[in-house]
Design an enzyme around this catalytic site. Structure first.
Site, mmCIF file in Angstrom:
data_model
loop_
_atom_site.group_PDB
_atom_site.id
_atom_site.type_symbol
_atom_site.label_atom_id
_atom_site.label_comp_id
_atom_site.label_asym_id
_atom_site.label_seq_id
_atom_site.Cartn_x
_atom_site.Cartn_y
_atom_site.Cartn_z
ATOM 1 C CB CYS A 146 -0.922 -0.010 0.999
ATOM 2 S SG CYS A 146 -0.059 0.039 2.700
ATOM 3 C CG HIS A 200 -4.331 -0.279 4.015
ATOM 4 N ND1 HIS A 200 -3.824 -1.098 3.339
ATOM 5 C CD2 HIS A 200 -5.399 0.412 3.354
ATOM 6 C CE1 HIS A 200 -4.203 -1.120 2.010
ATOM 7 N NE2 HIS A 200 -5.111 -0.098 2.130
ATOM 8 C CG HIS A 212 -6.767 0.696 -1.067
ATOM 9 N ND1 HIS A 212 -6.777 -0.161 -0.189
ATOM 10 C CD2 HIS A 212 -8.055 0.670 -1.674
ATOM 11 C CE1 HIS A 212 -8.193 -0.832 -0.228
ATOM 12 N NE2 HIS A 212 -8.969 -0.240 -1.287
#
Length: 240
Positions: A146, A200, A212
């Protein structure tokens, strides 16, 4: 004696008459020769008429019986310029069609109107990475995590450098309210480990959507209001 004189006189007369006839024939031959000359003159005239029929134009190819070519350097350059303009026009048309396709495609995914999707480089970057699978520590089109994905997208689209990890990106961003989110802002989540850790990160688009690299589906677009992401949301930030 008288006879001799008469004979001699007669012979002289014959000789004179004979000489006149010869002279007449000689003169006749000369006249015939003189009359033959105009034939050559006529031929020369015909040749001159043939030469007069050739067309000559400065800077052009010379031919006979056909119109001369007027092609020159300026016309060649003009043709080349037209070709370049045609190529540029075709390329521009291709780019417009490509942009239009991406706008339609992501307008459906983001649930927004086409007019709002004006950042074509952003759409192109998302489309390039779309579906790339997730792997921890990855940073290539084979697999990516990510924070590496947000690094690449922010660098290529917004000319902004980010730190490597999600936590570092959170720590180095200006914190903003959810209501102030704009395209290109970062959204942070806690998905595992200690509750305060940022594990994240994604890039906000519009209409509550963000792009993402998810562990479940790779590079994709999700909604902040989804049941999975809403309770895990930890804040938003703007790259400094």
């Amino acid at each position: 004696m008288l006879k001799r004189v008469v004979f001699f006189t007669g012979m002289v007369s014959v000789f004179v008459l004979s000489g006149c006839k010869s002279l007449s024939k000689l003169t006749s031959r000369d006249n015939s020769t003189a009359k033959a000359a105009p034939a050559k003159t006529a031929t020369a005239k015909q040749q001159r008429e043939f030469l007069d029929g050739i067309e000559i134009t400065p800077g052009a190819a010379v031919t006979s019986r056909h119109k001369t070519s007027t092609t020159n350097a300026s016309s060649v350059n003009s043709s080349a310029n037209k070709d370049k303009a045609a190529v540029a026009k075709d390329m521009n048309s291709f780019n417009i069609e490509r942009a239009g396709y991406l706008q339609l495609k992501y307008a459906v995914i983001i649930d927004a109107t086409v007019e709002k999707l004006t950042n074509i480089p952003l759409l192109e970057t998302i489309d390039k990475w779309w579906g790339t699978k997730y792997c921890m520590g990855g940073s290539t089109t084979d697999c990516i995590d990510c924070s590496a994905f947000t690094q690449v997208l922010m660098r290529d689209v917004f000319n902004t450098s980010l730190p490597r990890t999600a936590q570092e990106q959170f720590d180095n961003s200006e914190k903003i309210e959810l209501a102030d989110l704009q395209e290109g802002d970062l959204v942070f989540f806690h998905t595992s480990g200690r509750k305060k850790d940022i594990t994240h990160v994604g890039v906000y688009l519009l209409n509550n959507k963000f792009v993402h690299a998810a562990t479940s589906g790779g590079v994709m677009i999700s909604d902040l209001n989804e049941k999975y992401w809403q309770p895990r949301f930890r804040g938003a930030g703007r790259a400094k």
